[in-house]
Design a protein around this motif. Structure first.
Motif, PDB file in Angstrom:
ATOM      1  N   LEU A 153      -5.092   0.762 -11.848  1.00 38.24           N
ATOM      2  CA  LEU A 153      -4.997   0.664 -13.302  1.00 38.24           C
ATOM      3  C   LEU A 153      -5.772  -0.536 -13.852  1.00 38.24           C
ATOM      4  O   LEU A 153      -6.263  -0.521 -14.979  1.00 38.24           O
ATOM      5  CB  LEU A 153      -3.527   0.570 -13.720  1.00 38.24           C
ATOM      6  CG  LEU A 153      -2.679   1.821 -13.439  1.00 38.24           C
ATOM      7  CD1 LEU A 153      -1.219   1.575 -13.764  1.00 38.24           C
ATOM      8  CD2 LEU A 153      -3.201   3.014 -14.236  1.00 38.24           C
ATOM      9  N   LYS A 154      -5.901  -1.562 -13.008  1.00 33.60           N
ATOM     10  CA  LYS A 154      -6.591  -2.777 -13.453  1.00 33.60           C
ATOM     11  C   LYS A 154      -8.093  -2.720 -13.202  1.00 33.60           C
ATOM     12  O   LYS A 154      -8.903  -3.142 -14.042  1.00 33.60           O
ATOM     13  CB  LYS A 154      -5.981  -3.977 -12.708  1.00 33.60           C
ATOM     14  CG  LYS A 154      -6.597  -5.317 -13.078  1.00 33.60           C
ATOM     15  CD  LYS A 154      -5.929  -6.422 -12.276  1.00 33.60           C
ATOM     16  CE  LYS A 154      -6.574  -7.777 -12.568  1.00 33.60           C
ATOM     17  NZ  LYS A 154      -5.978  -8.844 -11.728  1.00 33.60           N
ATOM     18  N   LEU A 155      -8.515  -2.172 -12.054  1.00 36.40           N
ATOM     19  CA  LEU A 155      -9.917  -2.264 -11.628  1.00 36.40           C
ATOM     20  C   LEU A 155     -10.715  -0.974 -11.804  1.00 36.40           C
ATOM     21  O   LEU A 155     -11.896  -0.942 -11.469  1.00 36.40           O
ATOM     22  CB  LEU A 155      -9.972  -2.679 -10.144  1.00 36.40           C
ATOM     23  CG  LEU A 155      -9.308  -3.997  -9.772  1.00 36.40           C
ATOM     24  CD1 LEU A 155      -9.405  -4.224  -8.273  1.00 36.40           C
ATOM     25  CD2 LEU A 155      -9.949  -5.164 -10.522  1.00 36.40           C
ATOM     26  N   PHE A 187      -1.567  -0.045  -4.589  1.00 36.13           N
ATOM     27  CA  PHE A 187      -2.825   0.601  -4.971  1.00 36.13           C
ATOM     28  C   PHE A 187      -2.792   1.024  -6.440  1.00 36.13           C
ATOM     29  O   PHE A 187      -3.784   0.888  -7.161  1.00 36.13           O
ATOM     30  CB  PHE A 187      -3.090   1.804  -4.070  1.00 36.13           C
ATOM     31  CG  PHE A 187      -4.290   2.608  -4.482  1.00 36.13           C
ATOM     32  CD1 PHE A 187      -5.562   2.048  -4.458  1.00 36.13           C
ATOM     33  CD2 PHE A 187      -4.155   3.914  -4.926  1.00 36.13           C
ATOM     34  CE1 PHE A 187      -6.673   2.776  -4.853  1.00 36.13           C
ATOM     35  CE2 PHE A 187      -5.264   4.653  -5.318  1.00 36.13           C
ATOM     36  CZ  PHE A 187      -6.522   4.074  -5.283  1.00 36.13           C
ATOM     37  N   LYS A 188      -1.656   1.529  -6.896  1.00 38.41           N
ATOM     38  CA  LYS A 188      -1.559   1.977  -8.295  1.00 38.41           C
ATOM     39  C   LYS A 188      -1.807   0.813  -9.256  1.00 38.41           C
ATOM     40  O   LYS A 188      -2.539   0.954 -10.245  1.00 38.41           O
ATOM     41  CB  LYS A 188      -0.175   2.586  -8.543  1.00 38.41           C
ATOM     42  CG  LYS A 188      -0.013   3.153  -9.952  1.00 38.41           C
ATOM     43  CD  LYS A 188       1.318   3.858 -10.100  1.00 38.41           C
ATOM     44  CE  LYS A 188       1.460   4.462 -11.486  1.00 38.41           C
ATOM     45  NZ  LYS A 188       2.713   5.228 -11.629  1.00 38.41           N
ATOM     46  N   LEU A 244     -14.326   1.620  -5.036  1.00 42.35           N
ATOM     47  CA  LEU A 244     -14.453   2.404  -3.797  1.00 42.35           C
ATOM     48  C   LEU A 244     -13.805   1.685  -2.624  1.00 42.35           C
ATOM     49  O   LEU A 244     -13.230   2.321  -1.734  1.00 42.35           O
ATOM     50  CB  LEU A 244     -15.925   2.677  -3.495  1.00 42.35           C
ATOM     51  CG  LEU A 244     -16.574   3.851  -4.228  1.00 42.35           C
ATOM     52  CD1 LEU A 244     -18.040   3.960  -3.833  1.00 42.35           C
ATOM     53  CD2 LEU A 244     -15.859   5.166  -3.922  1.00 42.35           C
ATOM     54  N   LYS A 245     -13.904   0.338  -2.620  1.00 41.45           N
ATOM     55  CA  LYS A 245     -13.330  -0.431  -1.510  1.00 41.45           C
ATOM     56  C   LYS A 245     -11.808  -0.294  -1.468  1.00 41.45           C
ATOM     57  O   LYS A 245     -11.228  -0.052  -0.406  1.00 41.45           O
ATOM     58  CB  LYS A 245     -13.718  -1.900  -1.630  1.00 41.45           C
ATOM     59  CG  LYS A 245     -15.189  -2.162  -1.365  1.00 41.45           C
ATOM     60  CD  LYS A 245     -15.508  -3.629  -1.607  1.00 41.45           C
ATOM     61  CE  LYS A 245     -17.009  -3.888  -1.475  1.00 41.45           C
ATOM     62  NZ  LYS A 245     -17.353  -5.276  -1.842  1.00 41.45           N
ATOM     63  N   ILE A 246     -11.172  -0.462  -2.636  1.00 40.77           N
ATOM     64  CA  ILE A 246      -9.699  -0.380  -2.614  1.00 40.77           C
ATOM     65  C   ILE A 246      -9.254   1.061  -2.412  1.00 40.77           C
ATOM     66  O   ILE A 246      -8.227   1.326  -1.782  1.00 40.77           O
ATOM     67  CB  ILE A 246      -9.055  -0.992  -3.877  1.00 40.77           C
ATOM     68  CG1 ILE A 246      -9.444  -0.209  -5.141  1.00 40.77           C
ATOM     69  CG2 ILE A 246      -9.389  -2.456  -4.015  1.00 40.77           C
ATOM     70  CD1 ILE A 246      -8.566  -0.537  -6.330  1.00 40.77           C
ATOM     71  N   ARG A 306      -2.562   6.542 -14.128  1.00 34.83           N
ATOM     72  CA  ARG A 306      -1.594   6.124 -15.146  1.00 34.83           C
ATOM     73  C   ARG A 306      -0.430   7.110 -15.247  1.00 34.83           C
ATOM     74  O   ARG A 306       0.724   6.706 -15.355  1.00 34.83           O
ATOM     75  CB  ARG A 306      -2.309   6.011 -16.510  1.00 34.83           C
ATOM     76  CG  ARG A 306      -1.381   5.726 -17.697  1.00 34.83           C
ATOM     77  CD  ARG A 306      -0.804   4.324 -17.603  1.00 34.83           C
ATOM     78  NE  ARG A 306       0.063   4.037 -18.721  1.00 34.83           N
ATOM     79  CZ  ARG A 306       1.364   4.328 -18.767  1.00 34.83           C
ATOM     80  NH1 ARG A 306       1.933   4.927 -17.733  1.00 34.83           N
ATOM     81  NH2 ARG A 306       2.097   4.024 -19.805  1.00 34.83           N
ATOM     82  N   TYR A 307      -0.737   8.411 -15.199  1.00 31.80           N
ATOM     83  CA  TYR A 307       0.292   9.411 -15.485  1.00 31.80           C
ATOM     84  C   TYR A 307       0.726  10.256 -14.290  1.00 31.80           C
ATOM     85  O   TYR A 307       1.868  10.691 -14.226  1.00 31.80           O
ATOM     86  CB  TYR A 307      -0.203  10.350 -16.596  1.00 31.80           C
ATOM     87  CG  TYR A 307      -0.470   9.646 -17.902  1.00 31.80           C
ATOM     88  CD1 TYR A 307       0.582   9.156 -18.681  1.00 31.80           C
ATOM     89  CD2 TYR A 307      -1.772   9.453 -18.350  1.00 31.80           C
ATOM     90  CE1 TYR A 307       0.340   8.498 -19.877  1.00 31.80           C
ATOM     91  CE2 TYR A 307      -2.028   8.795 -19.549  1.00 31.80           C
ATOM     92  CZ  TYR A 307      -0.965   8.318 -20.310  1.00 31.80           C
ATOM     93  OH  TYR A 307      -1.203   7.667 -21.476  1.00 31.80           O
ATOM     94  N   ASP A 308      -0.198  10.531 -13.373  1.00 25.94           N
ATOM     95  CA  ASP A 308       0.076  11.524 -12.327  1.00 25.94           C
ATOM     96  C   ASP A 308       0.372  10.946 -10.954  1.00 25.94           C
ATOM     97  O   ASP A 308       0.913  11.634 -10.095  1.00 25.94           O
ATOM     98  CB  ASP A 308      -1.133  12.474 -12.185  1.00 25.94           C
ATOM     99  CG  ASP A 308      -1.402  13.248 -13.460  1.00 25.94           C
ATOM    100  OD1 ASP A 308      -0.473  13.376 -14.273  1.00 25.94           O
ATOM    101  OD2 ASP A 308      -2.537  13.717 -13.640  1.00 25.94           O
ATOM    102  N   PHE A 309       0.001   9.716 -10.719  1.00 26.55           N
ATOM    103  CA  PHE A 309       0.015   9.163  -9.363  1.00 26.55           C
ATOM    104  C   PHE A 309       1.413   8.663  -9.003  1.00 26.55           C
ATOM    105  O   PHE A 309       1.909   7.708  -9.590  1.00 26.55           O
ATOM    106  CB  PHE A 309      -0.996   8.020  -9.280  1.00 26.55           C
ATOM    107  CG  PHE A 309      -1.183   7.475  -7.890  1.00 26.55           C
ATOM    108  CD1 PHE A 309      -1.950   8.160  -6.962  1.00 26.55           C
ATOM    109  CD2 PHE A 309      -0.602   6.285  -7.508  1.00 26.55           C
ATOM    110  CE1 PHE A 309      -2.127   7.665  -5.681  1.00 26.55           C
ATOM    111  CE2 PHE A 309      -0.774   5.780  -6.236  1.00 26.55           C
ATOM    112  CZ  PHE A 309      -1.544   6.473  -5.322  1.00 26.55           C
TER     113      PHE A 309
END
Length: 793
Positions: free
Chosen positions: A60-62, A55-56, A78-80, A119-122
């Motif tokens: 970052l891409k979408l 998912f990460k 929203l779907k992903i 990008r930073y917290d997940f």
């Protein structure tokens, strides 16, 4: 040049175009309506960490922040995001696997964070191999495994947590092999962090099974963290010399433990004191660590033919004279990790059990047994050799068995690929196959849980199809994460229900035919077999709810209704009977959430209100006839009257047991007596009955909430104690004399021949059962006191 078409040709071509358009349109629909696993690009076997990492990457891409010119970016994201929210939650994931999206109607999601968050917290530590991110399900198994854990509880939005992250990574690499380094994301697992007393971030705790957690309060430098960790690592380095050398070696050899000794001579490097301490911690219980100063012990070193600084491993039984050094391993490295790995590879493997002695060995001891097929796959992870030491206190022996030497034995145990299993001291009759991670802490947790629980692996030969005793059977697939999460909870529940219910697990990837016979369509599916009756468990993956489910089967509080029994019991009920009925569908998520609360509520209303439920998936046409338009639909059927068919629908926001009970009790006729100043004086203070009185004010919210509970109390103590109510707004002076300072106030006025005190005895509880227990205890004390007085006379 144009071509003219006649009407038939035109219509035929139009149909072709429309058909092509329809095919393309359906392809688009199918393409956009991907299942959640495909959306994230993971398999159905994906772990929580793999789902989070997938998912990460997509986030970052979408993310819409990175795609401002794409009008579909928000809806695509929203779907992903929806897929991730469902698959990361074990209960939602099970419902999705079983019912698809219709089973998630009450969990729509729809919110996501900014791009910078992903990008930073997940998942700050997801990509660090030395740091294990623990979720709620894994945490207890990990810290209770017997290994030492240092865990960082952090919050994604906490700047101090981000400041610590680089140091925590370096620290994890530094102590790798000495202890386990973990991380818990308190943004994802708030409940776990709250249970562990975490109220600030980052919070760092040391855990070891059998000892209280220790919080770290020092500065957050790598050196300070290492020093703190080393205080909790069990490490002893012995200085060897002429006076203790032989005795120390022989004592260890007799216990089956070898020695790692570094010999230090002038002018050459030997292992530093810090490296020795690290090695002692890493080899704790497996190998003793010592050092010798050859400058002062020159003769002893020469007798061992040691002429320069060196490090050697002496396995049990090694020859110590200088003529032959049988079995001694000389190590050239000065690096603790390299030395550790070389020694671990040279430690003896587990005992190999033979086909001839297997049954006898398993009948007399508890075993953790590794099954392999020819090649010994267990040697790939030298850390597993620690199992023998770490399971010693549990009295579990560790061995291995080669299935290629006796395929029939393994086939009868349903072992068809390399695996490990716990045998519980009763031969091959009772055993459990491990389906978790093949890493040390997970195997340790499994072994400790399994030997002390009563869950057994099932197959066609021992499946309880016609067993007279009740069984709980868990149909599962090893690749299914919710299935693996449920297994430890089954073990906990089995200990509580030992002697009442047997527990078994059936692997549907191995026994597909047996699972098909029982129409198992999703994993895990948990079923209770009680002779000819079969009951499917629909609750959460927790031991507590499994216990509640079984308790409700043994003593049902909710009556499962059919159209016939609904007409007989509800519609044609007696004039003084009342019913509460839940119309539900098994795939409906709110219905699933309601069911344990509904049963809990029913247990508190026994003897007052009849409680039932009807499956609208099974009886769809009947529910339609009853005008049930949504699930769950909760209805109260009051005492019968001459009016037409009558019921009240529940429209409250809360569907917990307490709220539903209060709602239902509110329809019952009043069982308590409304008291005036005159009746309070005559009946309560001067009468010959015991009384419990509720002093209330009509405008008081807590009083209104307590009113149905007091009515329940009045019914529970009927015939022994009378229940009354005083309206303190209407009769302020009476309440003032009784010393009432808050509403509601409950007071007990026992009859004791002498004139009663206006103040009475205040009761703090607001629970009908608790108040009943307190009153009966007081009455028993009064009775005993009266008997003592008579005896004295």
């Amino acid at each position: 040049m144009g071509v003219w078409l006649n009407k038939d040709d035109y219509l035929r071509d139009l149909k072709r175009v429309m058909l092509c358009f329809l095919i393309v349109y359906m392809a688009i629909l199918v393409g956009t309506d991907q299942d959640f696993y495909s959306l994230l690009g993971v398999s159905k076997t994906a772990s929580s960490r793999e789902i989070r990492q997938a998912f990460k990457k997509l986030a970052l891409k979408l993310h819409p922040d990175k795609n401002p010119n794409n009008p579909d970016a928000h809806s695509d994201f929203l779907k992903i995001n929806r897929a991730y929210e469902v698959l990361k939650d074990e209960d939602l994931r099970k419902k999705y696997d079983k019912y698809g999206e219709k089973g998630l109607a009450d969990n729509q999601g729809g919110q996501y964070e900014s791009w910078n968050y992903y990008r930073y917290d997940f998942g700050i530590y997801d990509d660090d191999p030395e740091i294990i991110t623990l979720d709620r399900r894994e945490f207890d198994a990990a810290v209770n495994s017997g290994e030492l854990w240092f865990v960082n509880f952090y919050s994604p939005g906490c700047s101090h947590c981000h400041d610590l992250a680089p140091t925590w990574r370096d620290f994890a690499k530094e102590v790798d092999g000495l202890l386990r380094i973990g991380a818990v994301n308190c943004g994802d697992d708030r409940m776990l962090c709250r249970m562990k007393g975490v109220n600030s971030y980052p919070s760092l705790f040391i855990f070891r099974s059998g000892m209280a957690a220790v919080k770290y309060h020092g500065d957050r430098s790598k050196e300070s963290l290492v020093n703190f960790a080393m205080q909790h690592v069990r490490s002893t380095v012995t200085e060897l010399w002429t006076g203790n050398f032989v005795n120390s070696i022989q004592t260890a050899f007799a216990a089956g433990i070898g020695w790692l000794i570094t010999f230090c001579s002038k002018g050459r490097d030997c292992l530093t004191s810090q490296t020795r301490l690290r090695l002692s911690g890493m080899l704790d219980g497996l190998v003793n660590v010592g050092w010798m100063d050859c400058a002062t012990q020159d003769n002893l070193c020469k007798s061992l033919d040691i002429t320069t600084s060196t490090t050697a491993y002496f396995p049990p039984g090694a020859t110590l004279n200088n003529k032959e050094k049988s079995g001694i391993l000389f190590l050239n490295s000065l690096d603790a990790k390299e030395i550790y790995l070389e020694i671990m590879h040279n430690l003896p493997d587990f005992e190999l059990l033979s086909a001839n002695t297997l049954e006898d060995r398993l009948a007399h001891h508890r075993w953790l047994l590794f099954f392999h097929f020819g090649k010994n796959e267990n040697s790939n992870d030298p850390e597993l050799k620690k199992l023998k030491t770490l399971l010693k206190n549990e009295h579990i022996q560790v061995g291995k068995f080669d299935c290629s030497s006796a395929p029939d034995i393994c086939s009868n145990l349903y072992v068809f690929q390399p695996c490990l299993a716990v045998f519980k001291g009763q031969g091959t009759k009772e055993f459990e196959i491990h389906h978790g991670k093949k890493i040390l802490y997970d195997i340790l947790a499994f072994a400790k849980e399994s030997v002390n629980s009563h869950v057994t692996t099932l197959g066609p030969q021992n499946f309880p199809a016609n067993d007279k005793e009740p069984w709980l059977v868990d149909f599962f697939a090893p690749w299914c994460p919710p299935c693996r999460a449920l297994l430890p909870e089954l073990r906990k529940a089995s200990k509580h229900l030992y002697g009442q219910l047997k527990f078994g697990t059936l692997d549907c990837t191995v026994h597909e035919g047996l699972c098909n016979m029982y129409n198992i369509q999703a994993y895990p599916t948990t079923v209770v077999f009680n002779q000819s009756n079969i009951h499917e468990y629909e609750g959460h993956h927790s031991a507590e709810q499994i216990l509640e489910f079984v308790e409700d089967l043994m003593n049902p509080s909710v009556i499962s209704l059919t159209p016939t029994t609904f007409n007989e019991l509800v519609k044609q009920r007696k004039h003084d009977e009342v019913w509460m009925v839940d119309f539900y569908s098994p795939w409906c998520h709110p219905c699933q959430v309601l069911m344990p609360e509904w049963k809990r509520m029913a247990r508190t209303l026994t003897g007052l209100i009849n409680v039932g439920s009807i499956n609208c998936q099974q009886y769809h046409s009947f529910c339609s006839q009853e005008n049930v338009r949504r699930y769950p639909e909760i209805r109260f059927f009051p005492p019968k009257s001459n009016k037409a068919y009558q019921y009240h629908s529940y429209n409250g926001w809360n569907r917990d047991a307490y709220s539903l009970r209060i709602w239902g009790l509110g329809f019952l006729p009043q069982a308590s007596i409304d008291l005036t100043p005159q009746t309070f004086s005559e009946k309560v203070l001067q009468g010959k009955n015991h009384w419990v009185v509720d002093f209330y004010a009509p405008w008081c919210g807590p009083c209104q909430n307590f009113a149905p509970e007091f009515e329940l109390l009045a019914r529970m103590i009927k015939g022994k104690v009378k229940a009354g109510k005083v309206d303190c707004q209407a009769y302020a002076q009476t309440c003032q004399k009784a010393g009432i300072r808050a509403y509601p106030t409950v007071k007990f006025y026992p009859y004791e021949r002498a004139k009663r005190n206006t103040w009475g005895e205040e009761i703090d509880s607001r629970d009908a059962k608790e108040i009943t227990t307190l009153i009966y205890e007081k009455l028993e004390n009064l009775q005993n006191h009266g008997k003592r007085n008579k005896d004295e006379l």
